[in-house]
Design an enzyme around this catalytic site. Structure first.
Site, mmCIF file in Angstrom:
data_model
loop_
_atom_site.group_PDB
_atom_site.id
_atom_site.type_symbol
_atom_site.label_atom_id
_atom_site.label_comp_id
_atom_site.label_asym_id
_atom_site.label_seq_id
_atom_site.Cartn_x
_atom_site.Cartn_y
_atom_site.Cartn_z
ATOM 1 N N HIS A 101 0.858 -1.194 0.000
ATOM 2 C CA HIS A 101 0.000 0.000 0.000
ATOM 3 C C HIS A 101 0.894 1.243 0.000
ATOM 4 C CE1 HIS A 101 -2.952 2.981 1.166
ATOM 5 N NE2 HIS A 101 -3.897 2.091 0.857
ATOM 6 N N GLU A 172 -4.349 2.090 -7.121
ATOM 7 C CA GLU A 172 -4.743 3.175 -6.219
ATOM 8 C C GLU A 172 -3.885 4.404 -6.515
ATOM 9 O OE1 GLU A 172 -6.745 1.546 -2.393
ATOM 10 O OE2 GLU A 172 -4.618 1.763 -2.010
HETATM 11 P P1 13P Z 1 -9.996 6.004 0.708
HETATM 12 O O1 13P Z 1 -11.103 5.122 0.191
HETATM 13 O O2 13P Z 1 -10.194 6.483 2.094
HETATM 14 O O3 13P Z 1 -9.654 7.072 -0.270
HETATM 15 O O4 13P Z 1 -8.693 5.062 0.812
HETATM 16 C C1 13P Z 1 -8.360 4.263 -0.265
HETATM 17 C C2 13P Z 1 -7.318 3.301 0.173
HETATM 18 O O5 13P Z 1 -6.204 3.698 0.485
HETATM 19 C C3 13P Z 1 -7.698 1.890 0.242
HETATM 20 O O6 13P Z 1 -6.595 1.074 0.407
#
Ligand code: 13P
Length: 261
Positions: A101, A172
């Site tokens: 992440h 992401e």
């Molecule tokens: P948010 O949905 O709070 O933007 O976070 C996304 C995330 O980092 C999921 O791993």
């Protein structure tokens, strides 16, 4: 074979013991399983034991709520203070693990070499990795996203010493996390297709049904409806909205392609 879609809640370090157990119980009570959909929640490590007690029957069914961790050890069980062994994760019924992440890459200085070790460990121990990739804002603005993501994939998966049964890639964009801004649908589709193509080259013998590409970053009960209609979006990794019972259950229902189309 039809790919099942994934709705994964990343609880980050938001919820404590009482709130975490209460949310897990509420989800168990009110979750209505959707066709071809897998739901996973990823609480903080110390909550996994208590929450696995809340989900016992769910873990044995294919349409229940499953458990994942937010990280994984790069080492076998032994003299690794502060790490959590893979066998303990398995004992707790935790069969998914978020790896790489952006918050860990940045805040914990996790390197590609370290992430590769973690990916191999997860796969060799029967834990499905949810491997996160995503570009920072300056890369997005300079239109270098595809090259950046491909480099992130190649850095860990070239000469990869394990064959994954199942692999989940979470796209992401760092600038979309926690910002309430998401990329255009066409941008998400282009990136997911590019990831797909890169993975086919990196894992030529892994069937495409075994690889899923999900989107994460400001997913909510509303924007998920149009994103799930994109052909290469196989589900979502949800942050803030996954710690609200109502929001997360709405995302689960609204991400049912058959329902929304
Ligand atoms: P948010 O949905 O709070 O933007 O976070 C996304 C995330 O980092 C999921 O791993």
């Amino acid at each position: 074979m039809k790919k099942s879609r994934l709705i994964i809640g990343n609880w980050k370090s938001y919820l404590g013991l009482a709130d975490g157990i209460a949310l897990a119980k509420a989800l168990v009570d009110h979750h209505v399983p959707q066709a071809n959909q897998i739901v996973v929640i990823c609480p903080q490590f110390p909550l996994l034991g208590a929450i696995s007690q809340v989900l016992p029957f769910h873990q044995q069914t294919s349409n229940g709520i499953l458990l994942g961790s937010q990280d994984i050890s790069a080492w076998d069980a032994g003299a690794h203070t502060g790490d959590v062994s893979h066998s303990l994760l398995s004992d707790l019924g935790c069969h998914y693990s978020i790896i790489g992440h952006s918050e860990r890459r940045q805040g914990n200085q996790e390197t590609d070499a370290m992430l590769k070790e973690k990916l191999v460990m997860a796969i060799n121990n029967g834990i499905t990795p949810i491997f996160c990739v995503g570009e920072p804002l300056n890369v997005y603005q300079s239109k270098q996203t595809l090259a950046f993501i491909e480099a992130q994939l190649t850095a860990v998966f070239s000469d990869f010493p394990a064959i994954p049964d199942q692999l989940i890639i979470a796209y992401e964009p760092i600038w979309a996390i926690g910002s309430n801004i998401i990329p255009r649908l066409s941008e998400i589709e282009t990136v997911h297709q590019h990831i797909n193509k890169a993975l086919q080259q990196l894992f030529p013998v892994t069937p495409s049904e075994s690889i899923r590409i999900i989107y994460g970053g400001s997913v909510n009960a509303d924007n998920c409806k149009s994103m799930i209609q994109q052909p290469s979006v196989d589900g979502f990794l949800v942050g803030r909205a996954s710690i609200s019972e109502l929001d997360f259950l709405s995302i689960i229902v609204n991400s049912n392609k058959e329902f929304t189309s």
